[in-house]
Design an enzyme around this catalytic site. Structure first.
Site, PDB file in Angstrom:
ATOM      1  N   CYS A   1       0.814  -1.212   0.000  1.00 13.24           N
ATOM      2  CA  CYS A   1       0.000   0.000   0.000  1.00 13.24           C
ATOM      3  C   CYS A   1       0.852   1.268   0.000  1.00 13.24           C
ATOM      4  CB  CYS A   1      -0.932   0.012   1.199  1.00 13.24           C
ATOM      5  SG  CYS A   1      -1.949  -1.464   1.292  1.00 13.24           S
TER       6      CYS A   1
ATOM      7  N   ASP B   1       2.999   2.364   2.379  1.00 11.93           N
ATOM      8  CA  ASP B   1       3.410   3.018   3.629  1.00 11.93           C
ATOM      9  C   ASP B   1       3.665   2.029   4.759  1.00 11.93           C
ATOM     10  OD1 ASP B   1       0.701   2.484   3.947  1.00 11.93           O
ATOM     11  OD2 ASP B   1       0.118   4.580   3.755  1.00 11.93           O
TER      12      ASP B   1
ATOM     13  N   CYS C   1      -2.822   8.212   6.691  1.00 19.49           N
ATOM     14  CA  CYS C   1      -1.439   8.330   7.182  1.00 19.49           C
ATOM     15  C   CYS C   1      -1.430   8.681   8.672  1.00 19.49           C
ATOM     16  CB  CYS C   1      -0.669   9.398   6.404  1.00 19.49           C
ATOM     17  SG  CYS C   1      -0.430   8.969   4.673  1.00 19.49           S
TER      18      CYS C   1
END
Lengths: 146, 398
Positions: A33, A35, A102
């Site tokens: 993905c 991250d 995030c």
């Protein structure tokens, strides 16, 4: 698309690196993905005296790691556990909607590191109050879920 | 950023407008603004101007002027070609063949048609992004009404074997469309010998203005209209002509095809030096796309352990404009469908950097990127947990 604050933390990230012999480590995310965050904590008398990170990810992921480690430093574990993804995003003066995950990842990273410490101490693990589903893992999708 | 010199290496996204092109366009915004459909003098001049631009486009493709239709750009041309063929030929069959690495203007149009009852075959590509002509031939059925394969890929620059694919389409009497948006001015195109029935192009990819393009439709091809209304473009594409834009398109394509070999020699030399330098100085880096069958200006390299958007942000701080196949710059979180179709693992696709060179780039620009990029990659790797896990190396400095 990013706030000045995000760019500032992206350009000059605080607390990059590792802690030798950390008391708690949390690694969250998925390279598929795009991250991964690894959070390192040094804990003395129930207080986070140092927090560092290593992150693979976009500008928002790096800025979120930087801000989250800043926010939990000096806090008790109970206080640090309450640092939410929203608090991270607000401290960054906002994140674009597609990048909110995030900040979720940063919260999860801190939680995972705290529970890693509690596990090592033989203490019961704390439960996520609002389990976020970052979508990483079981269903093999990278899309954030509500 | 102040007076920082901008190094623009994103020509596959868009180009600046050449001064000669802009100069040719200006009068058509002011004194020569007439509607080509009107009857008076300035309108008749406008009409003539449109026809002369049409002849310029036709000449660049080896087509007839009456086979060129002006549109608003690449996306409209792709939509028109695919939906137009599908609508006009649905009694003949409901099957369309395309590739898995097309631009979204083609892919999303095909997905729309699937919901309307069409069947679409998405041909795979090899690790370099090439469509295998044998795969195409095997996919054709008695129901197939259209084959749409891009001339050159926008991300990795791979140039498809269009002549071979066109010959197969012709042999089976199936219409053949190619999205040539990235190809104009970079490869020689001859629609006759390559058996191309429909071709999309867009002016802003070859130093023309944005918002104008064309669709070549071979004489005799049965195609429904996409935009209905007035009788412009021989009754096939309604709407008052984008006069200045069309003038710019004509001028830009004239200049773009005037010296393709010369343009390619110059751009390829810079691209190759950039590529060699990057692969020599940065470990864990890999070229994406085909080593030879690629657009002269296209550089696409994946750097392991780091993410593309972070790279772009740092490069932008240094005045360098590039692009990435990482999800993080798009509206979705999945990385480039093109890189995944080439068999690349998602984590490497996230670490891809595309630099597309053009006419105004210089040797100094290449030197500057060769100076800056290794530092950016090192900086991001030093903060990446993947790099540490995978290499166990000491922090490295450039």
């Amino acid at each position: 698309m990013y706030s000045e604050k995000v760019m500032e933390h992206f350009r000059n990230p605080r607390n990059v690196g590792e802690i030798e012999a950390p008391d708690g480590v949390g690694e969250v995310g998925n390279p598929v993905c795009g991250d991964i965050m690894k959070i390192f904590l040094k804990i003395e008398n129930n207080v986070i005296v140092d927090a560092k990170f290593k992150t693979f990810g976009c500008g928002a992921a790096i800025a979120s790691s930087s801000m989250a480690t800043e926010l939990v430093r000096g806090k008790t574990l109970e206080e640090a556990w309450e640092v939410s993804n929203k608090a991270v995003a607000e401290a960054l003066e906002g994140l674009p909607p597609i990048k909110m995950h995030c900040s979720v990842l940063a919260e999860e990273g801190i939680h995972t590191a705290i529970n890693d410490y509690r596990k090592k101490q033989g203490l019961p693990l704390w439960e996520e109050k609002n389990p976020h589903s970052h979508g990483h893992g079981e269903d093999h999708t990278c899309e954030p879920q509500e | 950023m102040g007076d920082q010199h901008i190094i623009y290496m994103d020509h596959a996204a868009t180009t600046y407008v050449r001064p000669e092109v802009l100069e040719a366009m200006i009068p058509y915004h002011t004194g020569h603004f007439g509607n080509p459909s009107s009857i008076y003098g300035i309108a008749r001049d406008a009409k003539k101007t449109v026809e002369s631009a049409r002849a310029q486009v036709a000449k660049a493709l080896g087509a007839l002027p009456e086979e060129i239709y002006f549109t608003s750009g690449g996306s409209e041309s792709d939509n028109w070609a695919i939906k137009g063929i599908a609508t006009a030929n649905r009694k003949k069959g409901l099957h369309i063949i395309t590739s898995s690495i097309e631009h979204h203007a083609v892919l999303n149009t095909c997905e729309f048609l699937e919901k309307e009852g069409f069947q679409v075959t998405y041909l795979p590509v090899d690790e370099f992004g090439l469509v295998n002509p044998d795969d195409l031939e095997k996919a054709i059925t008695s129901e197939t009404i259209l084959i749409s394969i891009m001339y050159a890929n926008n991300e990795i620059g791979t140039i498809e074997p269009i002549g071979e694919l066109g010959a197969i389409a012709r042999k089976h009497h199936v219409y053949f469309h190619t999205d040539a948006v990235q190809a104009i001015g970079n490869v020689g195109i001859d629609v006759r010998s390559q058996n191309i029935d429909l071709l999309s192009l867009s002016a802003h990819k070859f130093y023309g203005p944005k918002g104008v393009g064309a669709l070549y439709i071979r004489k005799g091809v049965k195609l429904a209209n996409l935009i209905h209304g007035g009788g412009q473009e021989h009754g096939k594409r309604a709407g008052t002509e984008n006069l200045a834009g069309i003038v710019g398109l004509g001028k830009a394509i004239d200049l773009a095809v005037a010296d393709i070999p010369g343009h390619n020699v110059k751009v390829r030399a810079m691209r190759d030096r950039l590529l060699d330098g990057v692969l020599r100085t940065i470990p864990h880096a890999k070229l994406n796309g085909h080593p030879e069958k690629r657009l002269a200006g296209n550089f696409n390299v994946s750097f392991d352990f780091i993410e593309g958007e972070s790279m772009l942000l740092w490069l932008d701080d240094e005045g360098i404009c590039g692009s990435t196949g990482s999800a993080c710059t798009s509206g979705s979180l999945s990385p480039s469908h093109v890189l995944l179709a080439c068999g690349m693992p998602a984590e490497s696709a996230h670490g891809s950097l595309r630099l597309t060179l053009g006419d105004e780039n210089t040797a100094d620009d290449v030197d500057r990127v060769l100076d800056v990029l290794p530092k950016v990659v090192a900086k991001l790797r030093n903060m990446s947990p993947l790099f540490q896990n995978a290499t166990k190396e000491e922090e490295y400095h450039v």
